[in-house]
Design an enzyme around this catalytic site. Structure first.
Site, PDB file in Angstrom:
ATOM      1  CD  GLU A 101      -3.117  -0.918   0.098  1.00 14.16           C
ATOM      2  OE1 GLU A 101      -3.321   0.328  -0.330  1.00 14.16           O
ATOM      3  OE2 GLU A 101      -3.331  -1.737  -0.606  1.00 14.16           O
ATOM      4  CE1 TYR A 129      -6.807   2.745  -0.639  1.00 14.17           C
ATOM      5  CE2 TYR A 129      -4.701   2.615  -0.554  1.00 14.17           C
ATOM      6  CZ  TYR A 129      -6.296   2.153  -0.573  1.00 14.17           C
ATOM      7  OH  TYR A 129      -5.749   1.228  -1.501  1.00 14.17           O
ATOM      8  CG  ASP A 167      -8.204   3.053  -4.818  1.00 14.61           C
ATOM      9  OD1 ASP A 167      -9.156   3.559  -5.089  1.00 14.61           O
ATOM     10  OD2 ASP A 167      -7.128   2.012  -4.929  1.00 14.61           O
ATOM     11  CB  CYS A 182     -19.524  -3.179 -14.978  1.00  9.11           C
ATOM     12  SG  CYS A 182     -19.638  -3.020 -13.301  1.00  9.11           S
TER      13      CYS A 182
END
Length: 354
Positions: A45, A128, A146, A208
């Site tokens: 991260e 985050y 994010d 999607c």
């Protein structure tokens, strides 16, 4: 109010389509009882901040081969870590990486805290990253936000307020969708959806799993979202760098101050970066100005560097910096902008020889 159908649909999609990432525990392995390593989650991260997955893969493999756990990283010399980080940019992240590793090793017995607020108090860990570690490593129902998640939420709920103004609204939508069951996998599922299908340009709406629930697809506005407040143009700054080599092959370098851009990194002696560039050479020599300039873009400004080169005898002592022998010097240890200056000097010399 939580929409369980969206999270369940997305988790089912993720079980089949999850990206294979070196720091990730796949849904199948997670289901079989394997837990993510908080160290690898945290390291990835930090590396991924303002950087792409493609750029991070090799760095992650090298870091975990050299320093397989947080105790090993905490014990590593600063210069070694900064050298391995060179090229990833945003070097304050590397300095905070070491600070954080040393705190976890010394104050937490090498174990990452599971408490969100405790994570948030560590160097280099913002909202985050704290949420991502909490969710992915410890399966806590934190809301992970994010750029990918913001884009998915903006389209799913057809939010037309521009970023960054829309951030609280988008986070509220994301929080309402975050499930109590498998929140870590769900967080990664939303990010994967944004990275592979709900992309910034030309989203693949027909593929999607949430296309029937997406308001922006229904209104035909998906490609426009999220909207962003126009950024002010970046200023341009100028500077000078001096590339000095002794006749025995050693290079003159200096360690930049810990604070500021490229803090703690190796670099060439040179000027401050401003509207104009003035700086006395580190030693009297026959300095040659390279015909081309180095151009580099940082987050907040463009930089143009004039590169000057010279060679001196081994007996000469400069006013600043230190020499690294030909064997000690590794161009890969330099941050990108300094390596550009080195590459330019090398290519200019090669062209002159030809």
């Amino acid at each position: 109010m939580r929409d369980g159908k969206i999270s369940e649909t997305l988790l089912a999609w993720y079980d089949t389509h999850a990206r294979d990432l070196p720091w990730r525990v796949s849904p199948a392995r997670r289901s079989a009882g394997q837990h993510p390593d908080p160290y690898r989650v945290w390291l990835s991260e930090i590396m991924l901040q303002q950087t792409t997955v493609a750029a991070v893969r090799d760095y992650f493999h090298r870091f975990t081969a050299l320093w397989p756990d947080v105790q090993a990283l905490a014990a590593a010399p600063d210069g070694d870590v900064m050298g391995e980080w060179a090229g990833l940019g945003y070097y304050a992240r590397a300095r905070n990486l070491l600070k954080c590793a040393r705190i976890i090793a010394s104050e937490f017995g090498g174990q990452f805290p599971t408490n969100h607020d405790a994570l948030l108090a560590l160097p280099g860990i913002g909202p985050y990253t704290a949420a991502a570690i909490s969710a992915i490593a410890f399966d806590l129902p934190e809301t992970v936000m994010d750029g990918n998640v913001e884009r998915v939420m903006a389209r799913l709920f057809d939010v037309h307020s521009p970023l960054p103004t829309a951030k609280p609204e988008l986070k509220a939508h994301a929080a309402a969708l975050t499930p109590q069951n498998r929140p870590g996998d769900y967080a990664q599922a939303v990010m994967d959806l944004g990275a592979t299908i709900c992309t910034p340009r030309a989203p693949s709406c027909n593929r999607c799993p949430l296309h029937s629930r997406c308001r922006a697809r229904q209104t035909g506005t998906a490609a426009e979202l999220p909207k962003k407040t126009p950024k002010a143009p970046k200023p341009t700054r100028r500077g000078i760098v001096y590339l000095l080599q002794r006749d025995d092959g050693a290079w003159l370098l200096e360690r930049r101050p810990d604070s500021g851009l490229l803090g703690g990194m190796l670099g060439w002696p040179g000027s401050q970066w401003g509207e104009t560039a003035q700086k006395a050479a580190p030693i009297k020599a026959d300095w040659q100005v390279l015909p081309a300039e180095v151009r580099h873009t940082f987050t907040h400004f463009h930089l143009i560097l004039t590169v000057k080169t010279a060679t001196v005898s081994a007996a000469r002592n400069p006013q600043t910096g230190f020499f690294l022998t030909r064997e000690e010097f590794r161009p890969s240890d330099l941050p990108t902008v300094m390596r550009k200056a080195y590459d330019l000097a090398q290519s200019t010399m090669a062209a002159g020889v030809e």
